[in-house]
Design a protein around this motif. Structure first.
Motif, mmCIF file in Angstrom:
data_model
loop_
_atom_site.group_PDB
_atom_site.id
_atom_site.type_symbol
_atom_site.label_atom_id
_atom_site.label_comp_id
_atom_site.label_asym_id
_atom_site.label_seq_id
_atom_site.Cartn_x
_atom_site.Cartn_y
_atom_site.Cartn_z
ATOM 1 N N SER A 253 0.763 -1.268 -0.151
ATOM 2 C CA SER A 253 0.140 0.261 -0.012
ATOM 3 C C SER A 253 0.738 1.281 0.011
ATOM 4 C CB SER A 253 -0.941 -0.037 1.365
ATOM 5 O OG SER A 253 -1.833 -1.089 1.195
ATOM 6 N N LEU A 254 2.054 1.034 -0.008
ATOM 7 C CA LEU A 254 3.089 2.236 0.153
ATOM 8 C C LEU A 254 3.392 2.625 -1.133
ATOM 9 C CD1 LEU A 254 5.338 1.358 3.034
ATOM 10 C CD2 LEU A 254 3.560 2.642 3.234
ATOM 11 N N LYS A 255 3.581 4.215 -1.428
ATOM 12 C CA LYS A 255 3.755 4.587 -2.752
ATOM 13 C C LYS A 255 5.132 4.203 -2.869
ATOM 14 C CE LYS A 255 1.035 8.713 -2.404
ATOM 15 N NZ LYS A 255 0.847 10.298 -2.573
ATOM 16 N N ASP A 256 5.717 3.899 -4.380
ATOM 17 C CA ASP A 256 6.978 3.463 -4.561
ATOM 18 C C ASP A 256 7.734 4.502 -5.455
ATOM 19 O OD1 ASP A 256 5.843 2.816 -6.760
ATOM 20 O OD2 ASP A 256 6.288 0.862 -6.853
ATOM 21 N N ASP A 257 7.145 5.697 -5.326
ATOM 22 C CA ASP A 257 7.791 6.821 -6.295
ATOM 23 C C ASP A 257 9.135 7.334 -5.933
ATOM 24 O OD1 ASP A 257 6.586 7.970 -4.242
ATOM 25 O OD2 ASP A 257 5.713 9.612 -5.371
ATOM 26 N N SER A 258 9.326 6.976 -4.430
ATOM 27 C CA SER A 258 10.738 7.309 -4.067
ATOM 28 C C SER A 258 11.026 6.342 -2.918
ATOM 29 C CB SER A 258 10.832 8.512 -3.316
ATOM 30 O OG SER A 258 10.090 8.909 -2.442
ATOM 31 N N PRO A 259 12.275 6.192 -2.689
ATOM 32 C CA PRO A 259 12.784 5.157 -1.547
ATOM 33 C C PRO A 259 12.315 5.657 -0.180
ATOM 34 C CG PRO A 259 14.547 5.589 -2.879
ATOM 35 C CD PRO A 259 13.474 6.508 -3.165
ATOM 36 N N TYR A 260 12.404 4.634 0.775
ATOM 37 C CA TYR A 260 11.874 4.988 2.280
ATOM 38 C C TYR A 260 13.380 4.939 3.174
ATOM 39 C CZ TYR A 260 7.041 4.845 1.242
ATOM 40 O OH TYR A 260 5.891 5.237 0.454
ATOM 41 N N VAL A 261 13.360 5.453 4.230
ATOM 42 C CA VAL A 261 14.193 5.482 5.413
ATOM 43 C C VAL A 261 13.470 4.812 6.398
ATOM 44 C CG1 VAL A 261 15.889 6.681 6.794
ATOM 45 C CG2 VAL A 261 15.499 7.651 4.681
ATOM 46 N N PHE A 262 14.240 3.766 6.979
ATOM 47 C CA PHE A 262 13.863 3.030 8.274
ATOM 48 C C PHE A 262 14.658 3.421 9.402
ATOM 49 C CE2 PHE A 262 13.321 0.274 4.307
ATOM 50 C CZ PHE A 262 11.667 0.419 4.147
ATOM 51 N N GLN A 263 14.374 3.828 10.143
ATOM 52 C CA GLN A 263 15.124 4.611 11.328
ATOM 53 C C GLN A 263 14.503 4.101 12.692
ATOM 54 O OE1 GLN A 263 14.714 8.925 11.243
ATOM 55 N NE2 GLN A 263 16.552 9.367 10.129
ATOM 56 N N ARG A 264 15.845 3.894 13.817
ATOM 57 C CA ARG A 264 15.444 3.455 15.025
ATOM 58 C C ARG A 264 14.513 4.409 15.730
ATOM 59 N NH1 ARG A 264 17.873 5.295 19.996
ATOM 60 N NH2 ARG A 264 18.964 6.832 18.781
ATOM 61 N N TYR A 265 13.826 4.017 16.467
ATOM 62 C CA TYR A 265 12.595 4.833 17.044
ATOM 63 C C TYR A 265 12.960 5.193 18.442
ATOM 64 C CZ TYR A 265 8.254 4.892 19.971
ATOM 65 O OH TYR A 265 7.429 5.406 20.917
ATOM 66 N N VAL A 266 13.148 6.352 18.737
ATOM 67 C CA VAL A 266 13.465 6.965 19.916
ATOM 68 C C VAL A 266 12.344 7.066 20.837
ATOM 69 C CG1 VAL A 266 14.684 8.770 21.103
ATOM 70 C CG2 VAL A 266 15.432 8.019 18.714
ATOM 71 N N ALA A 267 11.858 6.155 21.555
ATOM 72 C CA ALA A 267 10.779 5.992 22.377
ATOM 73 C C ALA A 267 10.456 7.249 23.264
ATOM 74 C CB ALA A 267 10.483 4.757 23.017
ATOM 75 N N HIS A 268 11.832 7.840 23.835
ATOM 76 C CA HIS A 268 11.627 8.769 24.938
ATOM 77 C C HIS A 268 11.286 9.949 24.328
ATOM 78 C CE1 HIS A 268 13.169 10.527 28.674
ATOM 79 N NE2 HIS A 268 13.556 11.599 28.049
ATOM 80 N N SER A 269 11.439 10.350 23.104
ATOM 81 C CA SER A 269 11.176 11.412 22.268
ATOM 82 C C SER A 269 9.563 11.327 21.596
ATOM 83 C CB SER A 269 12.275 11.723 21.070
ATOM 84 O OG SER A 269 12.140 13.027 20.903
#
Length: 297
Positions: free
Chosen positions: A161-177
């Motif tokens: 379901s995600l658009k694929d017209d550009s790549p994605y970044v997968f980042q560490r989740y900073v739960a404290h923020s």
């Protein structure tokens, strides 16, 4: 609209600080050219224009194109215009992974992240992502195409379901923020505004455009402000909006750096600081005219 208000604020500041030495020009009013081996600039009516000595460009990061806006910035730079935010710095910040590359190489703290070039999205997920992770399109603004994925299984379930017209970044989740960040506006190496932004209704995203709230706090987090100044310096930005995440140990991690930063009406020191930066460059160039803009140059 916020964009028009900001242009109005900049124009008012120019009237006070640069009377008779500025022009507001919209990008759709300009024609670029090459004639007899020299670069040219005309208005839409065909009248020749002199390239400004200094320009502050405000453009939509989400719609910015290397074939349009970046071409204009490159053209102006080649004609001798000094840009508060140079074309290469604009390009780096428009892509959310490009500026992570530069910041990491400079030794500044950024979240552990993964992205890809030509790999299919499903294969990129299978190769491993932080769990949980914040998912972002490399192009976007105001919190669009950003969400929290608890694990790779959830990403696999929704990737179709995600658009694929550009790549994605997968980042560490900073739960404290979660749902809050520190936005610092830097102009020529000086912090001119800072605010804590808090999300509405428990959302991950603290963007004010999505209903978040803000509390001015310049001077409260000197370590964060120092980090923001360093990030703007590394990327070569005269004007930057640096978003910082709060870490549990009291430190900060750079979430992203915005080149076409917006600001609220109560952040009254930003517009004068931008115009002062223009004036300093104009004075260094001998006092020639400059341009200020919004969706414009």
């Amino acid at each position: 609209m916020a964009g028009m208000r900001i242009v109005h604020e900049l124009t008012e500041a120019c009237e006070r600080l640069l009377p008779g030495r500025y022009t507001v020009v919209h990008t759709d009013e300009l024609i670029l050219g090459v004639r007899a081996g020299r670069l040219t600039l005309h208005d839409i009516g065909g009248r020749p224009l002199t390239a400004p000595a200094v320009a502050y460009a405000r453009m939509s990061s989400a719609r910015l194109s290397s074939d349009r806006e970046i071409t204009l910035l490159r053209h102006l730079e080649a004609m001798g215009t000094v840009l508060l935010n140079p074309a290469d710095a604009v390009l780096a910040c428009v892509n959310k992974f490009w500026h992570l590359q530069q910041l990491a190489v400079a030794g500044l703290p950024v979240p552990d992240s993964r992205s890809y070039a030509d790999a299919p999205l499903a294969k990129a997920i299978d190769a491993g992502v932080p769990e949980p992770c914040v998912v972002k399109a490399v192009r976007g603004q105001q919190g669009g195409q950003v969400f929290l994925a608890p694990d790779a299984a959830m990403l696999r379930a929704v990737q179709g379901s995600l658009k694929d017209d550009s790549p994605y970044v997968f980042q560490r989740y900073v739960a404290h923020s979660h749902g809050r960040d520190l936005r610092v506006v830097v102009v020529d190496g000086r912090v001119v505004a800072a605010q804590i932004r808090s999300a509405a209704d428990g959302d991950l995203r603290s963007n004010l455009a999505l209903g978040g709230t803000a509390e001015l706090c310049r001077g409260r987090y000197p370590a964060g402000e120092e980090l923001a100044v360093r990030a703007a310096e590394v990327l070569g930005l005269g004007v930057a909006g640096v978003d910082l995440l709060f870490e549990p140990d009291g430190g900060f991690t750079i979430c992203e750096v915005n080149v076409h930063v917006g600001w609220r009406a109560y952040m009254t020191e930003v517009a004068p600081a931008v115009v002062t930066a223009c004036r300093a460059r104009l004075d260094a160039a001998g006092g020639a005219a400059g341009s200020v803009a919004g969706g414009a140059i």
